[in-house]
Design an enzyme around this catalytic site. Structure first.
Site: not given
Length: 167
Positions: A17-20, A92
């Site tokens: 959902y983010g920087a990936l 993470e």
């Protein structure tokens, strides 16, 4: 004639959902075969509202484990192997910052849901709940994501996630 050794190639589904996400600063981690196997599967949305916030001096997107608060969060599902999951667990800081949990994700109207691994922030300071909630993350100039290799070791991200009451 001997049988060839059967390699376990079971793939898991991972919701990011983010920087990936594709086009975001850390997507190269998923794209690197040195980290394991990852293949885009589809876009998806959380089945429950969750707060997605940008926090710490490094502008990290966090999905807080607080069901019913925030928005339905849009992201992407990747098929990944165990090696990639282990690489991402290290990235993470699984157990230190995030936990990886299995949650159902909506894959489209009439398409149903699919169980996926997702990284959630379990322990967090209450002030994160006062930040602006997002339904989708995009890196921006107002909150530029700082890649891990550009962060100072003197100030790890978890230092910004204090769990004690602030005076």
């Amino acid at each position: 004639m001997g049988q060839a050794k059967k390699v376990s190639s079971a793939l898991s589904k991972l919701f990011v959902y983010g920087a990936l996400k594709y086009g975001q600063p850390s997507n190269s981690i998923l794209a690197s075969s040195g980290n394991g196997f990852a293949k885009f599967w589809c876009k998806a949305t959380t089945t429950q509202k969750l707060p997605l916030v940008i926090a710490t001096r490094y502008n990290i997107p966090f999905l807080l484990n607080k069901p019913g608060v925030g928005y339905y969060v849009t992201g992407e599902i990747y098929e990944v192997d165990d090696r990639m999951l282990n690489s991402l667990d290290n990235l993470e800081d699984c157990e230190e910052i995030y936990t990886r949990e299995m949650h159902d994700m909506n894959i489209g109207v009439g398409e149903g849901t699919v169980p996926c691994w997702v990284y959630l922030l379990q322990k967090y300071p209450e002030n994160l709940l006062s930040l602006r909630y997002l339904s989708s993350y995009e890196n921006s100039t107002t909150h530029p994501y700082i890649m891990r290799h550009r962060r100072t070791h003197k100030h790890p991200a978890q230092d910004d996630l204090t769990y004690e009451a602030q005076n």
